[in-house]
Write an enzyme that holds these catalytic residues in place. Structure first.
Site, PDB file in Angstrom:
ATOM      1  N   ASP A   1      36.222 -19.837   6.746  1.00  9.09           N
ATOM      2  CA  ASP A   1      36.670 -18.514   7.078  1.00  9.09           C
ATOM      3  C   ASP A   1      36.449 -18.005   8.499  1.00  9.09           C
ATOM      4  O   ASP A   1      35.238 -18.152   8.896  1.00  9.09           O
ATOM      5  CB  ASP A   1      35.921 -17.613   5.852  1.00  9.09           C
ATOM      6  CG  ASP A   1      37.019 -16.241   5.726  1.00  9.09           C
ATOM      7  OD1 ASP A   1      38.177 -16.293   6.124  1.00  9.09           O
ATOM      8  OD2 ASP A   1      36.538 -15.167   5.280  1.00  9.09           O
TER       9      ASP A   1
ATOM     10  N   ASN B   1      39.032 -17.646  10.925  1.00  7.90           N
ATOM     11  CA  ASN B   1      39.677 -17.997  12.006  1.00  7.90           C
ATOM     12  C   ASN B   1      40.489 -16.678  12.785  1.00  7.90           C
ATOM     13  O   ASN B   1      40.896 -16.685  13.866  1.00  7.90           O
ATOM     14  CB  ASN B   1      40.831 -18.956  11.512  1.00  7.90           C
ATOM     15  CG  ASN B   1      40.027 -20.265  10.949  1.00  7.90           C
ATOM     16  OD1 ASN B   1      38.979 -20.380  11.074  1.00  7.90           O
ATOM     17  ND2 ASN B   1      40.977 -20.790  10.251  1.00  7.90           N
TER      18      ASN B   1
ATOM     19  N   ASN C   1      46.621 -16.962  -0.472  1.00  5.20           N
ATOM     20  CA  ASN C   1      47.085 -16.829   0.805  1.00  5.20           C
ATOM     21  C   ASN C   1      48.536 -16.722   1.019  1.00  5.20           C
ATOM     22  O   ASN C   1      48.817 -16.369   2.224  1.00  5.20           O
ATOM     23  CB  ASN C   1      46.431 -18.040   1.954  1.00  5.20           C
ATOM     24  CG  ASN C   1      44.872 -18.077   1.854  1.00  5.20           C
ATOM     25  OD1 ASN C   1      44.155 -18.945   2.110  1.00  5.20           O
ATOM     26  ND2 ASN C   1      44.339 -16.896   2.055  1.00  5.20           N
TER      27      ASN C   1
HETATM   28  C1  IPE Z   1      39.193 -17.981   1.577  1.00 11.77           C
HETATM   29  O1  IPE Z   1      39.387 -17.070   2.698  1.00 11.77           O
HETATM   30  C2  IPE Z   1      40.407 -19.000   1.655  1.00 11.77           C
HETATM   31  C3  IPE Z   1      40.251 -19.836   2.574  1.00 11.77           C
HETATM   32  C4  IPE Z   1      39.150 -20.195   3.591  1.00 11.77           C
HETATM   33  C5  IPE Z   1      41.251 -20.985   2.700  1.00 11.77           C
HETATM   34  P1  IPE Z   1      40.297 -15.805   2.746  1.00 11.77           P
HETATM   35  O2  IPE Z   1      40.073 -15.011   3.889  1.00 11.77           O
HETATM   36  O3  IPE Z   1      41.485 -16.062   2.148  1.00 11.77           O
HETATM   37  O4  IPE Z   1      39.336 -14.920   1.421  1.00 11.77           O
HETATM   38  P2  IPE Z   1      39.175 -13.211   1.337  1.00 11.77           P
HETATM   39  O5  IPE Z   1      40.432 -12.720   1.258  1.00 11.77           O
HETATM   40  O6  IPE Z   1      38.356 -12.909   2.572  1.00 11.77           O
HETATM   41  O7  IPE Z   1      38.234 -13.441  -0.163  1.00 11.77           O
HETATM   42  C1  IPE Z   2      40.192 -18.681   7.062  1.00  9.87           C
HETATM   43  O1  IPE Z   2      40.362 -17.550   8.011  1.00  9.87           O
HETATM   44  C2  IPE Z   2      41.235 -19.644   6.998  1.00  9.87           C
HETATM   45  C3  IPE Z   2      42.292 -19.415   6.006  1.00  9.87           C
HETATM   46  C4  IPE Z   2      42.303 -18.699   5.000  1.00  9.87           C
HETATM   47  C5  IPE Z   2      43.406 -20.534   6.023  1.00  9.87           C
HETATM   48  P1  IPE Z   2      41.120 -16.272   7.856  1.00  9.87           P
HETATM   49  O2  IPE Z   2      42.547 -16.710   8.310  1.00  9.87           O
HETATM   50  O3  IPE Z   2      40.837 -15.895   6.468  1.00  9.87           O
HETATM   51  O4  IPE Z   2      40.337 -15.556   9.042  1.00  9.87           O
HETATM   52  P2  IPE Z   2      39.900 -14.094   8.884  1.00  9.87           P
HETATM   53  O5  IPE Z   2      39.081 -13.859   7.574  1.00  9.87           O
HETATM   54  O6  IPE Z   2      41.099 -13.226   8.754  1.00  9.87           O
HETATM   55  O7  IPE Z   2      39.158 -13.700  10.189  1.00  9.87           O
HETATM   56 MG    MG Z   3      39.533 -14.956   5.762  1.00 10.18          MG
END
Ligand code: IPE
Ligand code: IPE
Ligand code: MG
Length: 251
Positions: free
Chosen positions: A26, A28, A74
């Site tokens: 998480d 990115n 997602n």
């Molecule tokens: C969890 O991260 C899913 C992945 C890393 C693929 P999210 O960013 O989707 O989760 P929440 O929304 O912070 O719980």
């Molecule tokens: C996690 O990073 C990767 C996926 C969910 C694919 P995020 O895209 O959730 O990054 P943040 O949490 O918004 O920083």
């Molecule tokens: Mg995230």
């Protein structure tokens, strides 16, 4: 969490190694935002962290490593970001990476609702092709949770038991485990989540009931072997009782 020194890695290698280690990759988006990049560029930057994780797991002798790449939740994101994430052959495991992992003896598996029509057909083909190409590898399993939701997995497992006509009295934890996306997956021993979020967001709830959870502030694209060794050192310092009473010293 304390980041260990390079000189302490040998101690980690000599300690108890989690058989199954999971990473919730998480942060990115926030990593990209800090650099005025697009969210997709943040996902693209995650590839090196995945490779570093796999290499460190291979070094430690971890048998199973799971990585959360796309959750069933997602799909609520913007179309453009979803389109990028669906092209995991570009942001997570492009062909050269896949071949490298294959050469290292990594079996790549995908866990999730893979037959979802929202997954582009060519991505799905690539996914099945990758699993087939690496199926003979035995050094380590890399399970990529893709269009994965833990609740969905349990619902899918229940449906399969019902479809098979299994009577209610015969539904046991073992029978249900055998219907999960990867029936041979051992329970998670350690789950690492980056980016300062202290939750598991539907990541393998069935398999992680007794997992040790390690939360780190590092954003996923910055995650490297040192972070993984540090998380394993933290795991080694924990006392896992698995519901049993602490063995008390004899009087
Ligand atoms: C969890 O991260 C899913 C992945 C890393 C693929 P999210 O960013 O989707 O989760 P929440 O929304 O912070 O719980
Ligand atoms: C996690 O990073 C990767 C996926 C969910 C694919 P995020 O895209 O959730 O990054 P943040 O949490 O918004 O920083
Ligand atoms: Mg995230």
């Amino acid at each position: 969490m304390r980041i260990i020194e390079a000189s302490q890695v040998a101690d980690v290698r000599a300690g108890e190694i989690p058989r199954h280690l999971g990473v919730i990759m998480d942060g990115n988006g926030r990593w990209a935002q800090m650099r005025s990049l697009t969210r997709s560029e943040g996902h693209a930057a995650a590839e090196d962290a995945v490779v570093a994780t796999v290499d460190a797991c291979l070094d430690l002798g971890v048998e199973w490593a799971s990585a959360y790449a796309f959750s069933t939740e997602n799909w609520t994101r913007e179309m453009e970001e979803i389109a990028f994430l669906m092209r995991f052959d570009e942001w997570l495991l492009r062909k050269e990476r896949r071949d490298e992992l294959n050469d290292k003896g990594v079996q790549i598996r995908f866990c999730g609702r893979l037959d979802d029509p929202r997954i582009p057909a060519d991505s799905r083909d690539w996914l099945y092709e990758t699993a087939e190409l690496t199926a003979h590898n035995t050094r380590m399993v890399l399970a990529i949770a893709f269009n994965y939701g833990g609740r969905t997995e349990i619902v899918d497992a229940c449906r399969r038991l019902v479809e098979a006509g299994v009577p209610a009295a015969e539904i046991t934890e073992e029978r249900l485990s055998a219907e999960m996306y990867a029936p041979d997956m051992p329970d998670l021993d350690l789950v690492i989540r980056t980016s300062s979020e202290n939750r598991t967001s539907n990541f393998f709830p069935w398999q992680a009931t007794y997992a040790e959870l390690v939360f780190m502030d590092t954003l996923w694209p910055d995650f490297r072997a040192g972070h993984l060794y540090s998380a394993v050192a933290e795991y080694q310092a924990r006392r896992r009782r698995l519901g049993a009473a602490e063995a008390s010293p004899r009087p």
